[in-house]
Write a protein that holds these residues in place. Structure first.
Motif, PDB file in Angstrom:
ATOM      1  N   GLU A 149      27.226  66.398  -9.820  1.00  0.00           N
ATOM      2  CA  GLU A 149      26.255  67.501  -9.877  1.00  0.00           C
ATOM      3  C   GLU A 149      26.951  68.827  -9.625  1.00  0.00           C
ATOM      4  O   GLU A 149      26.666  69.836 -10.295  1.00  0.00           O
ATOM      5  CB  GLU A 149      25.147  67.267  -8.848  1.00  0.00           C
ATOM      6  CG  GLU A 149      24.204  66.132  -9.225  1.00  0.00           C
ATOM      7  CD  GLU A 149      23.328  65.646  -8.089  1.00  0.00           C
ATOM      8  OE1 GLU A 149      22.493  64.759  -8.330  1.00  0.00           O
ATOM      9  OE2 GLU A 149      23.482  66.155  -6.953  1.00  0.00           O
ATOM     10  N   SER A 181      19.248  68.485 -13.645  1.00  0.00           N
ATOM     11  CA  SER A 181      17.860  68.339 -13.205  1.00  0.00           C
ATOM     12  C   SER A 181      17.809  67.902 -11.750  1.00  0.00           C
ATOM     13  O   SER A 181      17.016  68.417 -10.947  1.00  0.00           O
ATOM     14  CB  SER A 181      17.140  67.319 -14.083  1.00  0.00           C
ATOM     15  OG  SER A 181      15.823  67.106 -13.623  1.00  0.00           O
ATOM     16  N   SER A 182      18.673  66.964 -11.395  1.00  0.00           N
ATOM     17  CA  SER A 182      18.732  66.495 -10.010  1.00  0.00           C
ATOM     18  C   SER A 182      19.172  67.622  -9.078  1.00  0.00           C
ATOM     19  O   SER A 182      18.615  67.797  -7.979  1.00  0.00           O
ATOM     20  CB  SER A 182      19.712  65.325  -9.906  1.00  0.00           C
ATOM     21  OG  SER A 182      19.853  64.895  -8.569  1.00  0.00           O
ATOM     22  N   MET A 184      18.752  70.808  -9.543  1.00  0.00           N
ATOM     23  CA  MET A 184      17.646  71.760  -9.434  1.00  0.00           C
ATOM     24  C   MET A 184      16.608  71.273  -8.431  1.00  0.00           C
ATOM     25  O   MET A 184      16.088  72.059  -7.625  1.00  0.00           O
ATOM     26  CB  MET A 184      17.007  71.981 -10.805  1.00  0.00           C
ATOM     27  CG  MET A 184      17.870  72.802 -11.757  1.00  0.00           C
ATOM     28  SD  MET A 184      17.412  72.594 -13.517  1.00  0.00           S
ATOM     29  CE  MET A 184      15.689  73.076 -13.483  1.00  0.00           C
ATOM     30  N   GLN A 185      16.326  69.987  -8.445  1.00  0.00           N
ATOM     31  CA  GLN A 185      15.368  69.432  -7.490  1.00  0.00           C
ATOM     32  C   GLN A 185      15.877  69.565  -6.061  1.00  0.00           C
ATOM     33  O   GLN A 185      15.129  69.943  -5.147  1.00  0.00           O
ATOM     34  CB  GLN A 185      15.094  67.961  -7.819  1.00  0.00           C
ATOM     35  CG  GLN A 185      14.317  67.733  -9.106  1.00  0.00           C
ATOM     36  CD  GLN A 185      14.173  66.251  -9.441  1.00  0.00           C
ATOM     37  OE1 GLN A 185      14.506  65.396  -8.643  1.00  0.00           O
ATOM     38  NE2 GLN A 185      13.670  65.971 -10.637  1.00  0.00           N
ATOM     39  N   LYS A 186      17.159  69.275  -5.872  1.00  0.00           N
ATOM     40  CA  LYS A 186      17.731  69.306  -4.525  1.00  0.00           C
ATOM     41  C   LYS A 186      17.847  70.724  -3.979  1.00  0.00           C
ATOM     42  O   LYS A 186      17.808  70.937  -2.760  1.00  0.00           O
ATOM     43  CB  LYS A 186      19.108  68.630  -4.530  1.00  0.00           C
ATOM     44  CG  LYS A 186      19.043  67.127  -4.748  1.00  0.00           C
ATOM     45  CD  LYS A 186      20.438  66.518  -4.830  1.00  0.00           C
ATOM     46  CE  LYS A 186      20.381  65.019  -5.051  1.00  0.00           C
ATOM     47  NZ  LYS A 186      21.742  64.425  -5.158  1.00  0.00           N
ATOM     48  N   HIS A 188      15.763  73.144  -5.012  1.00  0.00           N
ATOM     49  CA  HIS A 188      14.423  73.736  -5.139  1.00  0.00           C
ATOM     50  C   HIS A 188      14.463  74.997  -5.993  1.00  0.00           C
ATOM     51  O   HIS A 188      13.943  76.050  -5.618  1.00  0.00           O
ATOM     52  CB  HIS A 188      13.843  74.059  -3.755  1.00  0.00           C
ATOM     53  CG  HIS A 188      13.846  72.886  -2.825  1.00  0.00           C
ATOM     54  ND1 HIS A 188      13.009  71.806  -2.973  1.00  0.00           N
ATOM     55  CD2 HIS A 188      14.619  72.611  -1.743  1.00  0.00           C
ATOM     56  CE1 HIS A 188      13.251  70.914  -2.022  1.00  0.00           C
ATOM     57  NE2 HIS A 188      14.217  71.379  -1.264  1.00  0.00           N
TER      58      HIS A 188
END
Length: 205
Positions: A149, A181-182, A184-186, A188
């Motif tokens: 990532e 995408s992962s 971005m989630q982590k 926020h």
């Protein structure tokens, strides 16, 4: 001491006054000779490959090509080049990348010039040096991001498209999208560019 006994260095820093001052102070050592200077990372690569110094002393934070990208490029062509990296900020991700690339010395720009000279001698003799404060700061790493990532975010930070990132990392575009995408989630965040900026601001890149 003869010319052949001196330690030849290239000094790279975008702050001209600081570069000149440090060069002058290091030369007072009587052993260290500045054989080249550079104001940015690209100039540092050119100077090192031209002069083949004993030690490169390079600032981490520089415009255009920063110090880390410069040393990664240099070590691809000259894997045995001894490098002392100077920085004002000890980001965990940066120290990890520098050590992985092959940087042997890492210390604060605010260090006493006598200590910098001593570390240059130490590196020249085959040793290593990581400033205690930098090492201490670097181990405080709360990054939730995986190495892949982080790789994808670094390429995003450089302005590459998904397709370009996939080619550079030897991954499928869909895999790159999943990593981003992962991330971005982590972090926020709503975009991969924001995720890269967030990760850099928090010292993860």
């Amino acid at each position: 001491m003869t010319e052949g006994d001196s330690i030849r260095i290239v000094l790279a820093d975008d702050e001209q006054l600081l570069r000149y001052a440090l060069g002058a102070l290091l030369s007072l050592d009587g052993v260290i000779t500045v054989v080249g200077e550079a104001a940015d990372g690209a100039e540092a690569v050119t100077a090192v490959l031209r002069e083949r110094p004993d030690v490169l002393v390079i600032d981490l934070e520089m415009p255009e090509t920063d110090g880390l990208h410069a040393v990664e490029a240099i070590l691809r062509d000259a894997p045995d080049q001894k490098i002392l990296m100077l920085t004002r900020h000890a980001r965990p991700g940066v120290l990890r990348r520098a050590l992985k690339a092959g940087v042997r010395g890492f210390m604060s720009k605010s260090a006493d010039p006598e200590l910098i000279a001593d570390v240059i001698r130490r590196l020249h003799e085959g040793g290593r040096w990581i400033d205690h404060d930098i090492l201490e700061a670097s181990v405080i790493d709360d990054s939730p991001l995986t190495e892949r990532e982080l790789d994808a975010l670094r390429e995003t930070q450089e302005g590459h498209s998904i397709k370009e990132i996939a080619a550079r990392l030897h991954l499928a575009p869909g895999t790159v999208r999943n990593y981003l995408s992962s991330a971005m989630q982590k972090t926020h965040t709503a975009s991969r560019q924001d995720a890269a900026r967030n990760a850099r601001a928090r010292g993860w890149l």
